[in-house]
Design an enzyme around this catalytic site. Structure first.
Site, mmCIF file in Angstrom:
data_model
loop_
_atom_site.group_PDB
_atom_site.id
_atom_site.type_symbol
_atom_site.label_atom_id
_atom_site.label_comp_id
_atom_site.label_asym_id
_atom_site.label_seq_id
_atom_site.Cartn_x
_atom_site.Cartn_y
_atom_site.Cartn_z
ATOM 1 N N ASP A 224 -36.988 -1.454 -36.655
ATOM 2 C CA ASP A 224 -36.644 -2.821 -37.057
ATOM 3 C C ASP A 224 -35.268 -2.838 -37.715
ATOM 4 O OD1 ASP A 224 -38.807 -4.165 -36.166
ATOM 5 O OD2 ASP A 224 -39.732 -4.516 -38.116
ATOM 6 N N LYS B 298 -35.810 -8.077 -35.442
ATOM 7 C CA LYS B 298 -36.270 -9.467 -35.315
ATOM 8 C C LYS B 298 -35.850 -10.271 -36.548
ATOM 9 C CE LYS B 298 -40.681 -9.729 -34.436
ATOM 10 N NZ LYS B 298 -40.585 -10.431 -33.232
ATOM 11 N N MET C 101 -38.315 -13.750 -48.241
ATOM 12 C CA MET C 101 -37.744 -14.695 -47.271
ATOM 13 C C MET C 101 -37.484 -16.053 -47.913
ATOM 14 S SD MET C 101 -39.932 -13.603 -43.899
ATOM 15 C CE MET C 101 -41.324 -12.769 -44.641
HETATM 16 N N1 SAH Z 1 -42.245 -5.459 -44.724
HETATM 17 C C1 SAH Z 1 -41.133 -5.766 -45.604
HETATM 18 C C2 SAH Z 1 -40.856 -7.260 -45.666
HETATM 19 C C3 SAH Z 1 -40.357 -7.843 -44.366
HETATM 20 S S1 SAH Z 1 -40.035 -9.536 -44.483
HETATM 21 C C4 SAH Z 1 -41.394 -5.187 -46.975
HETATM 22 O O1 SAH Z 1 -42.534 -4.766 -47.255
HETATM 23 O O2 SAH Z 1 -40.480 -5.130 -47.786
HETATM 24 C C5 SAH Z 1 -38.294 -9.555 -44.755
HETATM 25 C C6 SAH Z 1 -37.980 -9.964 -46.178
HETATM 26 O O3 SAH Z 1 -38.215 -8.859 -47.048
HETATM 27 C C7 SAH Z 1 -36.541 -10.356 -46.424
HETATM 28 O O4 SAH Z 1 -36.287 -11.702 -46.074
HETATM 29 C C8 SAH Z 1 -36.440 -10.156 -47.926
HETATM 30 O O5 SAH Z 1 -37.053 -11.214 -48.626
HETATM 31 C C9 SAH Z 1 -37.298 -8.912 -48.120
HETATM 32 N N2 SAH Z 1 -36.512 -7.678 -48.107
HETATM 33 C C10 SAH Z 1 -36.592 -6.661 -47.238
HETATM 34 N N3 SAH Z 1 -35.764 -5.656 -47.577
HETATM 35 C C11 SAH Z 1 -35.143 -6.053 -48.705
HETATM 36 C C12 SAH Z 1 -34.188 -5.466 -49.584
HETATM 37 N N4 SAH Z 1 -33.689 -4.232 -49.374
HETATM 38 N N5 SAH Z 1 -33.792 -6.172 -50.668
HETATM 39 C C13 SAH Z 1 -34.297 -7.381 -50.937
HETATM 40 N N6 SAH Z 1 -35.200 -7.999 -50.147
HETATM 41 C C14 SAH Z 1 -35.617 -7.350 -49.055
#
Ligand code: SAH
Length: 255
Positions: free
Chosen positions: A35, A56, A168
């Site tokens: 991803d 995505k 998000m």
């Molecule tokens: N599965 C992922 C989340 C995916 S949804 C998890 O557990 O972290 C995608 C959202 O995750 C982004 O829009 C943001 O809100 C958050 N996100 C993912 N990586 C991030 C990061 N390094 N710093 C801040 N927010 C992050």
């Protein structure tokens, strides 16, 4: 035959936050479907695997979910070991549950591997304890983005007394602010907005419920970012102490 699919969380970005089990899965992988929130530095653990990007990101061109499903199925039917590498944790807003079910229904062996989800990592990187004795007895992880635009029970979130961690949310700051205020959350509730958590270019913006949208705009907050909303978001600044933290902790006899 070692045909199987590992649904693996790569953590929030810092390659050192990868689990040992994720490293083992990567070492076994013939194919890695990656991803776009995953830091490609973690691919050092699978130098011989075939790497297929299947990003995505919201609003961008993305690989259809059905195509990703079929790709995983096809490789396992050829006896391959597939790692589906996702940002954070595969089962926190990561479709890990759906993918596991789809594959298992077709007889594919699936193993899920936790990753450190961005909300937990972001808070910790900013010295914010998401639970804190006498201050926050729970955490609620929510997404501000839904495919069907179904709405959250904002009033329950505003009044639940747990720390809120919102994923998000960058494009929805105005709605989040209005709904939480309307739901009865105090206007001066501390807010921390953390962009690129755990990466060298991590940035954090501290604010409160009233000012969060204006402050995020001035800060030019960009995705990926998480929002931490609750008294603990004032941690690592003197304001939590000014709010009477020692007394709150002393009053709480829980563990
Ligand atoms: N599965 C992922 C989340 C995916 S949804 C998890 O557990 O972290 C995608 C959202 O995750 C982004 O829009 C943001 O809100 C958050 N996100 C993912 N990586 C991030 C990061 N390094 N710093 C801040 N927010 C992050």
């Amino acid at each position: 035959m070692n045909a199987k699919v590992w649904l693996v969380g790569a953590g929030p970005g810092d390659p050192e936050l990868l689990t040992l089990k994720a490293v083992r899965a990567l070492r076994e992988a013939d194919v890695v479907l990656i991803d776009d929130l995953v830091n490609t530095a973690v691919l050092e653990h699978c130098p011989n695997a075939r790497i297929i990007p299947v990003g995505k990101r919201g609003g961008c061109r993305s690989t259809p979910q059905a195509f990703i499903h079929r790709l995983m199925l096809r490789y396992t039917r050829h006896g391959k070991c597939v790692v589906r590498l996702k940002g954070g944790d595969p089962c926190i807003f990561g479709r890990g549950g759906e993918e596991a079910q789809w594959l298992r229904e077709r007889g594919v062996e699936v193993e899920l591997v936790n990753g450190i989800t961005a909300g937990l990592a972001g808070a910790t990187q900013c010295d914010i304890p998401l639970t804190l004795r006498g201050v926050a007895r729970g955490v609620t992880l929510v997404t501000a983005h839904t495919q069907d635009d179904s709405s959250l029970n904002w009033q329950a979130l505003a009044q639940g007394g747990t720390t809120l961690v919102i994923y998000m949310g960058v494009a929805k700051l105005s709605e989040i602010r209005e709904q939480l205020l309307a739901g009865g959350m105090a206007a001066d509730t501390p807010v921390a907005m953390i962009e690129n958590a755990s990466l060298p270019h991590q940035r954090e913006c501290r604010s409160d419920l009233t000012a969060m949208e204006k402050d995020a705009c001035a800060f030019e907050l960009k995705s990926p970012a998480i929002l931490v909303i609750g008294t603990v978001a004032a941690c690592a600044t003197s304001s939590l102490w000014e709010r009477g933290l020692p007394a709150m902790m002393a009053a709480d006899q829980s563990a």
